[in-house]
Scaffold this motif. Structure first.
Motif, PDB file in Angstrom:
ATOM      1  N   ALA A   1      -3.356  -7.900   6.410  1.00 52.82           N
ATOM      2  CA  ALA A   1      -1.915  -7.915   6.144  1.00 52.82           C
ATOM      3  C   ALA A   1      -1.355  -9.320   6.350  1.00 52.82           C
TER       4      ALA A   1
ATOM      5  N   TRP B   1      -3.341  -5.164  12.291  1.00 51.23           N
ATOM      6  CA  TRP B   1      -2.973  -5.140  10.866  1.00 51.23           C
ATOM      7  C   TRP B   1      -3.236  -6.505  10.228  1.00 51.23           C
TER       8      TRP B   1
ATOM      9  N   ILE C   1      -0.041  -9.168   1.275  1.00 51.81           N
ATOM     10  CA  ILE C   1      -0.492  -7.820   1.608  1.00 51.81           C
ATOM     11  C   ILE C   1       0.427  -7.290   2.700  1.00 51.81           C
ATOM     12  N   GLN C   2       1.047  -6.149   2.463  1.00 50.55           N
ATOM     13  CA  GLN C   2       1.982  -5.593   3.438  1.00 50.55           C
ATOM     14  C   GLN C   2       1.318  -4.538   4.307  1.00 50.55           C
ATOM     15  N   GLY C   3       1.554  -4.625   5.599  1.00 49.97           N
ATOM     16  CA  GLY C   3       1.068  -3.623   6.542  1.00 49.97           C
ATOM     17  C   GLY C   3       2.228  -2.996   7.283  1.00 49.97           C
TER      18      GLY C   3
ATOM     19  N   PRO D   1       0.825  -1.215   0.000  1.00 52.74           N
ATOM     20  CA  PRO D   1       0.000   0.000   0.000  1.00 52.74           C
ATOM     21  C   PRO D   1       0.856   1.262   0.000  1.00 52.74           C
TER      22      PRO D   1
ATOM     23  N   GLU E   1      -7.687   2.020   5.395  1.00 57.25           N
ATOM     24  CA  GLU E   1      -7.310   2.040   3.977  1.00 57.25           C
ATOM     25  C   GLU E   1      -6.810   0.674   3.530  1.00 57.25           C
ATOM     26  N   LEU E   2      -6.064  -0.001   4.403  1.00 58.48           N
ATOM     27  CA  LEU E   2      -5.605  -1.339   4.057  1.00 58.48           C
ATOM     28  C   LEU E   2      -6.780  -2.297   3.915  1.00 58.48           C
TER      29      LEU E   2
ATOM     30  N   ALA F   1      -0.534   4.551   4.717  1.00 54.03           N
ATOM     31  CA  ALA F   1      -1.895   4.002   4.675  1.00 54.03           C
ATOM     32  C   ALA F   1      -2.255   3.475   6.055  1.00 54.03           C
TER      33      ALA F   1
END
Length: 304
Positions: free
Chosen positions: A270, A265, A239-241, A207, A215-216, A211
């Motif tokens: 994430a 997250w 998915i990266q947080g 993202p 938003e994630l 973010a």
């Protein structure tokens, strides 16, 4: 449980007296601390107009030294055995597709299949001008570069035709060690063009900077719908947080209270929790203690 990523500083005062080779020491500390993946950021050159940074004040002056990330990752891979490596992000359009495909495949072979790559267009026009790459073609070049690399990693010989990259009957050997090629994470907002790259070519999403959780989560739902429409799903899709730096009772950024947000997250979607080391630690002599705290915090989260 999500995996643990750390973005190491490849710039700035942590490397006193230009002791940049010490980034290998950080990689060994990260591996010993149980970190799953190391990432580095990318700037080929820096122009004077850092005020154009779209995410607020740019934190460093133009003369700050930035290590080239791919060479740095190769340096770190040579002194580690388990940890994976990626970029956050590599400005892929600045590098010719065939050269990039060869470089990444070589790194994957030498690291025995431990490479990933996060890509994006970057934000600085001066980098494109210095590299002789048209700024107004950056999005198309990103799309074409990703696709061309994947063709070169898969086919022998390979042919590819697009608006910005073209070749016929060429060999790019060796192939990556990973049978399905090197995982590509695409960075940025989920506008239609970027969403198309993610659905068609990517293994994961990074993202935009700063973010938040909402938003994630919204982005995960958008991706889920887009992937489903294309016959894919989120299984195995990264998915990266990025966690925020939380201060302690002394008003200093502290890794332990910051890591308390990791489960939230993960619940938002994430698959990897990324910690930006430079938000917390800027002195090499304190790095080992910082990684020890990170390891303890992560172990505590995994047990509860």
């Amino acid at each position: 449980m999500a995996t643990l990523s750390v973005t190491l500083p490849s710039f700035g005062p942590i490397f006193r007296d230009n002791n940049f080779h010490q980034i290998a020491d950080l990689a060994k500390m990260a591996e010993q601390a149980g970190v799953d993946r190391i990432m580095l950021t990318d700037h080929v050159v820096m122009g004077e107009h850092t005020d154009k940074y779209p995410y607020g004040p740019f934190p460093f002056p133009p003369e700050t030294a930035w290590l080239e990330p791919l060479a740095s990752l190769a340096h770190m891979a040579a002194v580690t055995s388990r940890i994976r490596f990626s970029t956050k992000i590599l400005i892929a359009p600045l590098r010719p597709a065939a050269v990039l495909a060869k470089t990444l495949a070589t790194m994957d072979v030498l690291s025995q299949g431990r490479l990933e790559v996060g890509v994006g267009t970057g934000w600085q026009r001066e980098e494109y001008e210095a590299a002789g790459v048209p700024w107004n073609q950056r999005g198309q070049r990103l799309t074409d570069t990703i696709a061309a690399c994947q063709e070169l990693w898969r086919d022998s010989p390979a042919s590819f035709h697009s608006p910005t990259v073209n070749f016929d009957n060429i060999w790019c050997e060796p192939k990556p060690a990973q049978p399905d090629g090197i995982p590509i994470w695409v960075a940025g907002a989920l506008h239609p063009n970027n969403l198309g790259r993610l659905v068609e070519r990517a293994s994961g999403w990074i993202p935009p900077p700063y973010a938040d959780l909402h938003e994630l989560a919204d982005g995960v739902h958008t991706l889920q719908d887009a992937l489903a429409a294309a016959g894919r799903n989120l299984d195995g899709f990264g998915i990266q947080g990025d966690i925020d730096a939380v201060t302690d009772e002394n008003g200093r950024p502290s890794i332990r209270p910051s890591m308390d947000a990791a489960p939230r997250w993960a619940a938002a979607g994430a698959t990897t929790i990324n910690v930006v080391m430079s938000l917390f630690c800027w002195r090499m002599e304190r790095a080992q203690g910082w990684f020890d705290d990170l390891a303890q915090s992560w172990e505590y989260l995994a047990l509860r």
